[in-house]
Design a protein around this motif. Structure first.
Motif, PDB file in Angstrom:
ATOM      1  N   SER A  68       0.820  -1.212   0.000  1.00 29.51           N
ATOM      2  CA  SER A  68       0.000   0.000   0.000  1.00 29.51           C
ATOM      3  C   SER A  68       0.856   1.265   0.000  1.00 29.51           C
ATOM      4  O   SER A  68       0.398   2.323  -0.438  1.00 29.51           O
ATOM      5  CB  SER A  68      -0.923  -0.002   1.221  1.00 29.51           C
ATOM      6  OG  SER A  68      -0.160   0.016   2.432  1.00 29.51           O
ATOM      7  N   GLU A  69       2.097   1.157   0.467  1.00 30.24           N
ATOM      8  CA  GLU A  69       2.981   2.315   0.494  1.00 30.24           C
ATOM      9  C   GLU A  69       3.677   2.543  -0.844  1.00 30.24           C
ATOM     10  O   GLU A  69       4.407   3.518  -1.004  1.00 30.24           O
ATOM     11  CB  GLU A  69       4.038   2.134   1.588  1.00 30.24           C
ATOM     12  CG  GLU A  69       3.450   1.974   2.986  1.00 30.24           C
ATOM     13  CD  GLU A  69       4.534   1.737   4.028  1.00 30.24           C
ATOM     14  OE1 GLU A  69       5.713   1.651   3.632  1.00 30.24           O
ATOM     15  OE2 GLU A  69       4.189   1.647   5.214  1.00 30.24           O
ATOM     16  N   LEU A  70       3.476   1.638  -1.792  1.00 26.40           N
ATOM     17  CA  LEU A  70       4.193   1.708  -3.063  1.00 26.40           C
ATOM     18  C   LEU A  70       3.241   1.821  -4.252  1.00 26.40           C
ATOM     19  O   LEU A  70       3.578   1.406  -5.362  1.00 26.40           O
ATOM     20  CB  LEU A  70       5.082   0.468  -3.228  1.00 26.40           C
ATOM     21  CG  LEU A  70       6.149   0.257  -2.161  1.00 26.40           C
ATOM     22  CD1 LEU A  70       6.816  -1.099  -2.341  1.00 26.40           C
ATOM     23  CD2 LEU A  70       7.193   1.365  -2.241  1.00 26.40           C
ATOM     24  N   GLU A  71       2.062   2.396  -4.038  1.00 28.29           N
ATOM     25  CA  GLU A  71       1.090   2.477  -5.120  1.00 28.29           C
ATOM     26  C   GLU A  71       1.622   3.285  -6.294  1.00 28.29           C
ATOM     27  O   GLU A  71       1.402   2.934  -7.466  1.00 28.29           O
ATOM     28  CB  GLU A  71      -0.210   3.106  -4.590  1.00 28.29           C
ATOM     29  CG  GLU A  71      -0.945   2.224  -3.586  1.00 28.29           C
ATOM     30  CD  GLU A  71      -2.242   2.860  -3.119  1.00 28.29           C
ATOM     31  OE1 GLU A  71      -2.540   3.996  -3.583  1.00 28.29           O
ATOM     32  OE2 GLU A  71      -2.959   2.245  -2.321  1.00 28.29           O
ATOM     33  N   LYS A  72       2.339   4.369  -6.022  1.00 28.25           N
ATOM     34  CA  LYS A  72       2.877   5.207  -7.095  1.00 28.25           C
ATOM     35  C   LYS A  72       3.901   4.443  -7.919  1.00 28.25           C
ATOM     36  O   LYS A  72       3.887   4.494  -9.159  1.00 28.25           O
ATOM     37  CB  LYS A  72       3.515   6.470  -6.501  1.00 28.25           C
ATOM     38  CG  LYS A  72       4.092   7.414  -7.536  1.00 28.25           C
ATOM     39  CD  LYS A  72       4.693   8.645  -6.876  1.00 28.25           C
ATOM     40  CE  LYS A  72       5.307   9.577  -7.910  1.00 28.25           C
ATOM     41  NZ  LYS A  72       5.913  10.787  -7.265  1.00 28.25           N
ATOM     42  N   VAL A  77       5.215   0.772 -12.983  1.00 27.04           N
ATOM     43  CA  VAL A  77       5.434  -0.513 -13.634  1.00 27.04           C
ATOM     44  C   VAL A  77       4.351  -0.769 -14.675  1.00 27.04           C
ATOM     45  O   VAL A  77       4.631  -1.177 -15.810  1.00 27.04           O
ATOM     46  CB  VAL A  77       5.459  -1.653 -12.600  1.00 27.04           C
ATOM     47  CG1 VAL A  77       5.582  -2.999 -13.298  1.00 27.04           C
ATOM     48  CG2 VAL A  77       6.603  -1.462 -11.617  1.00 27.04           C
ATOM     49  N   LYS A  78       3.104  -0.502 -14.329  1.00 25.26           N
ATOM     50  CA  LYS A  78       1.995  -0.756 -15.244  1.00 25.26           C
ATOM     51  C   LYS A  78       2.019   0.161 -16.460  1.00 25.26           C
ATOM     52  O   LYS A  78       1.431  -0.154 -17.490  1.00 25.26           O
ATOM     53  CB  LYS A  78       0.664  -0.587 -14.502  1.00 25.26           C
ATOM     54  CG  LYS A  78       0.384  -1.693 -13.483  1.00 25.26           C
ATOM     55  CD  LYS A  78       0.299  -3.061 -14.148  1.00 25.26           C
ATOM     56  CE  LYS A  78      -0.036  -4.157 -13.171  1.00 25.26           C
ATOM     57  NZ  LYS A  78      -0.043  -5.501 -13.812  1.00 25.26           N
ATOM     58  N   SER A  79       2.729   1.276 -16.361  1.00 25.08           N
ATOM     59  CA  SER A  79       2.768   2.227 -17.471  1.00 25.08           C
ATOM     60  C   SER A  79       3.778   1.843 -18.548  1.00 25.08           C
ATOM     61  O   SER A  79       3.750   2.402 -19.647  1.00 25.08           O
ATOM     62  CB  SER A  79       3.107   3.629 -16.949  1.00 25.08           C
ATOM     63  OG  SER A  79       4.459   3.696 -16.486  1.00 25.08           O
ATOM     64  N   PHE A  80       4.670   0.881 -18.257  1.00 29.05           N
ATOM     65  CA  PHE A  80       5.675   0.500 -19.236  1.00 29.05           C
ATOM     66  C   PHE A  80       5.022  -0.194 -20.432  1.00 29.05           C
ATOM     67  O   PHE A  80       4.119  -1.013 -20.281  1.00 29.05           O
ATOM     68  CB  PHE A  80       6.716  -0.442 -18.612  1.00 29.05           C
ATOM     69  CG  PHE A  80       7.569   0.214 -17.561  1.00 29.05           C
ATOM     70  CD1 PHE A  80       7.961   1.532 -17.681  1.00 29.05           C
ATOM     71  CD2 PHE A  80       7.984  -0.503 -16.452  1.00 29.05           C
ATOM     72  CE1 PHE A  80       8.754   2.135 -16.712  1.00 29.05           C
ATOM     73  CE2 PHE A  80       8.780   0.083 -15.476  1.00 29.05           C
ATOM     74  CZ  PHE A  80       9.163   1.410 -15.608  1.00 29.05           C
ATOM     75  N   GLY A 117      13.508  -1.626  -9.077  1.00 26.38           N
ATOM     76  CA  GLY A 117      12.194  -1.031  -9.286  1.00 26.38           C
ATOM     77  C   GLY A 117      11.608  -0.465  -8.007  1.00 26.38           C
ATOM     78  O   GLY A 117      12.214   0.410  -7.368  1.00 26.38           O
ATOM     79  N   PRO A 118      10.435  -0.955  -7.558  1.00 22.69           N
ATOM     80  CA  PRO A 118       9.826  -0.435  -6.323  1.00 22.69           C
ATOM     81  C   PRO A 118      10.649  -0.694  -5.073  1.00 22.69           C
ATOM     82  O   PRO A 118      10.422  -0.071  -4.037  1.00 22.69           O
ATOM     83  CB  PRO A 118       8.482  -1.187  -6.259  1.00 22.69           C
ATOM     84  CG  PRO A 118       8.231  -1.660  -7.655  1.00 22.69           C
ATOM     85  CD  PRO A 118       9.569  -1.921  -8.247  1.00 22.69           C
ATOM     86  N   GLY A 119      11.564  -1.631  -5.119  1.00 22.20           N
ATOM     87  CA  GLY A 119      12.457  -1.861  -3.981  1.00 22.20           C
ATOM     88  C   GLY A 119      11.924  -2.792  -2.913  1.00 22.20           C
ATOM     89  O   GLY A 119      12.361  -2.719  -1.759  1.00 22.20           O
ATOM     90  N   VAL A 120      11.008  -3.679  -3.263  1.00 20.94           N
ATOM     91  CA  VAL A 120      10.464  -4.611  -2.271  1.00 20.94           C
ATOM     92  C   VAL A 120      11.540  -5.582  -1.790  1.00 20.94           C
ATOM     93  O   VAL A 120      11.752  -5.748  -0.582  1.00 20.94           O
ATOM     94  CB  VAL A 120       9.261  -5.377  -2.855  1.00 20.94           C
ATOM     95  CG1 VAL A 120       8.769  -6.440  -1.867  1.00 20.94           C
ATOM     96  CG2 VAL A 120       8.135  -4.412  -3.194  1.00 20.94           C
ATOM     97  N   LEU A 121      12.233  -6.219  -2.716  1.00 29.89           N
ATOM     98  CA  LEU A 121      13.312  -7.126  -2.327  1.00 29.89           C
ATOM     99  C   LEU A 121      14.443  -6.359  -1.655  1.00 29.89           C
ATOM    100  O   LEU A 121      15.082  -6.881  -0.729  1.00 29.89           O
ATOM    101  CB  LEU A 121      13.836  -7.879  -3.552  1.00 29.89           C
ATOM    102  CG  LEU A 121      14.983  -8.856  -3.299  1.00 29.89           C
ATOM    103  CD1 LEU A 121      14.565  -9.957  -2.336  1.00 29.89           C
ATOM    104  CD2 LEU A 121      15.486  -9.474  -4.610  1.00 29.89           C
ATOM    105  N   THR A 122      14.681  -5.135  -2.068  1.00 33.56           N
ATOM    106  CA  THR A 122      15.714  -4.310  -1.436  1.00 33.56           C
ATOM    107  C   THR A 122      15.439  -4.152   0.050  1.00 33.56           C
ATOM    108  O   THR A 122      16.343  -4.297   0.887  1.00 33.56           O
ATOM    109  CB  THR A 122      15.763  -2.916  -2.090  1.00 33.56           C
ATOM    110  OG1 THR A 122      15.745  -3.049  -3.510  1.00 33.56           O
ATOM    111  CG2 THR A 122      17.001  -2.157  -1.659  1.00 33.56           C
ATOM    112  N   ARG A 123      14.212  -3.883   0.396  1.00 32.79           N
ATOM    113  CA  ARG A 123      13.829  -3.742   1.817  1.00 32.79           C
ATOM    114  C   ARG A 123      14.053  -5.053   2.566  1.00 32.79           C
ATOM    115  O   ARG A 123      14.510  -5.055   3.712  1.00 32.79           O
ATOM    116  CB  ARG A 123      12.371  -3.310   1.919  1.00 32.79           C
ATOM    117  CG  ARG A 123      12.114  -1.870   1.485  1.00 32.79           C
ATOM    118  CD  ARG A 123      10.602  -1.595   1.366  1.00 32.79           C
ATOM    119  NE  ARG A 123      10.327  -0.188   1.189  1.00 32.79           N
ATOM    120  CZ  ARG A 123      10.420   0.471   0.026  1.00 32.79           C
ATOM    121  NH1 ARG A 123      10.803  -0.204  -1.065  1.00 32.79           N
ATOM    122  NH2 ARG A 123      10.143   1.754  -0.037  1.00 32.79           N
TER     123      ARG A 123
END
Length: 409
Positions: A68-72, A77-80, A117-123
């Motif tokens: 929910s914190e990464l909606e932007k 991603v969906k715009s590519f 990308g959104p950095g989920v795995l990074t976190r």
């Protein structure tokens, strides 16, 4: 040494050991094989003969994801227009952590994440206590990653760089996301280390289907000549690739349809581990993908991505096999595997006239051995013996291979 006398000396050394005062090169036979990929989706591998699998490792914590914190960022991603895949699924994140094993404190390599990308795995990697370098090629993701970098207290470095565009073929200055590997390593504080030391960096990324073979061939040439990232040591590659490509790498001698030069060269250069298999629908993508396949046909192989670890072999280089000979070895293997049902004796006699049968006898190979039946280890041993022969025609290997495209293999 002369070719015939050298072969006899090597054969004598293998059978009876070195003679006093006689210099010789000792070659040993080693066996490395690869297991078949998993048959079910999102399933861990069990141990199998000849392949070291990620099994019975401790996982001390599991990572939870709040998207929910990464909606932007997810909207980006969906715009590519082209398909790009990112890791956002909690189960997949934890399976990747399990494979990378960041809780193994025997070594503390940097984990270099390609296009997070959104950095989920990074976190998740930061939460596991890793030092992470995030190389992001898409500028739109940099703000959220830079914010994450500020909160990471020195454990994260974010660079506008596409790892898969390192070392462009130009001598001019380049602009991000392209970068030269020397500049990258300098910015993250990595120096060149001896080849036989530990793993300084673990790289994680997702290979694009249309470029995966090209990239893998590029890394093959780089590792055999110790160029690009491999100048800095035994850099470990952890890539998601198509199951079809993994099966090609896992092919064994005699499987002529899949056993090609890429399989031989990868198995000589790397220890190969299959860590995990996941259907493409699990990845967050710019385009929708079809539901999981229920059959085991060749078409279904395109629906799965395999996380494969490629660890450079510590014993890859030696006095008999220096990096200066790497490109010649690659070209020799490529030439042999163009026709996998032809007899290798023809190639050997072309390179070292009259010595082919004795070379094969030295390695306990039949005189009618086909190129597609020779193990990766035996290809390396044959090359080492050939380069010790005064009659070895090196120019023949280069001239016959220089115009053969990589994609033919």
């Amino acid at each position: 040494m002369s070719s015939v006398a050298g072969i006899r000396l090597a054969l004598c050394s293998l059978r009876y050991g070195p003679q006093t005062g006689v210099p010789f090169a000792f070659f040993c036979r080693k066996s490395h094989s690869i297991a078949d990929p998993m048959s079910t989706n999102s399933e861990k591998l069990s141990s199998s003969r000849g392949m070291s699998n990620v099994a019975d490792q401790k996982q001390t914590k599991r990572f939870t994801v709040d998207l929910s914190e990464l909606e932007k960022e997810l909207a980006i991603v969906k715009s590519f227009k082209k398909i790009k895949r990112y890791v956002t699924d909690p189960g997949l994140v934890n399976n990747i952590l399990y494979g990378l094993d960041p809780w193994d404190h025997r070594t503390t390599p940097i984990i270099m994440e390609c296009n997070p990308g959104p950095g989920v795995l990074t976190r998740a990697l930061l939460d596991a206590g890793c030092n992470v370098v995030a190389l992001e090629g898409t500028a739109k993701f940099l703000p959220v990653l830079k914010k994450l970098e500020q909160d990471a207290c020195g454990s994260l470095s974010v660079l506008h760089c596409d790892f898969f565009r390192l070392d462009p073929d130009t001598e001019n200055a380049v602009e991000p996301p392209s970068m030269f590997s020397n500049d990258l390593m300098e910015r993250i504080g990595i120096n060149e280390v001896p080849w036989d030391t530990g793993i300084p960096i673990k790289i994680f990324g997702i290979l694009k289907k249309e470029k995966e073979r090209y990239l893998l061939w590029r890394y093959i040439y780089d590792i055999y000549e110790r160029l690009s990232i491999f100048r800095f040591g035994r850099i470990e590659l952890n890539f998601f690739m198509t199951e079809e490509l993994y099966k090609n790498l896992a092919a064994k001698p005699g499987e002529h349809r899949r056993y090609r030069a890429l399989a031989v060269l990868c198995n000589v250069a790397f220890d190969i581990q299959l860590l995990h298999k996941e259907h493409i629908s699990t990845f967050y993508s710019s385009k929708n993908v079809k539901s999981p396949s229920i059959d085991n046909s060749e078409e279904s192989l395109r629906d799965n991505l395999c996380l494969v670890r490629l660890t450079p072999r510590k014993d890859l280089f030696s006095e008999q096999f220096p990096p200066q000979d790497g490109k010649m070895f690659v070209n020799m293997v490529k030439q042999c595997l163009t026709k996998r049902k032809s007899e290798i004796l023809t190639n050997l006699d072309s390179w070292s006239p009259g010595d082919g049968e004795q070379l094969l006898q030295l390695l306990d190979l039949p005189a009618n051995a086909r190129t597609g039946d020779i193990s990766p280890e035996d290809y390396k041993l044959l090359f080492e013996l050939l380069t010790n022969s005064e009659d070895f025609s090196q120019s023949f290997v280069f001239e016959t291979c220089e115009n053969i495209p990589c994609f033919a293999f």
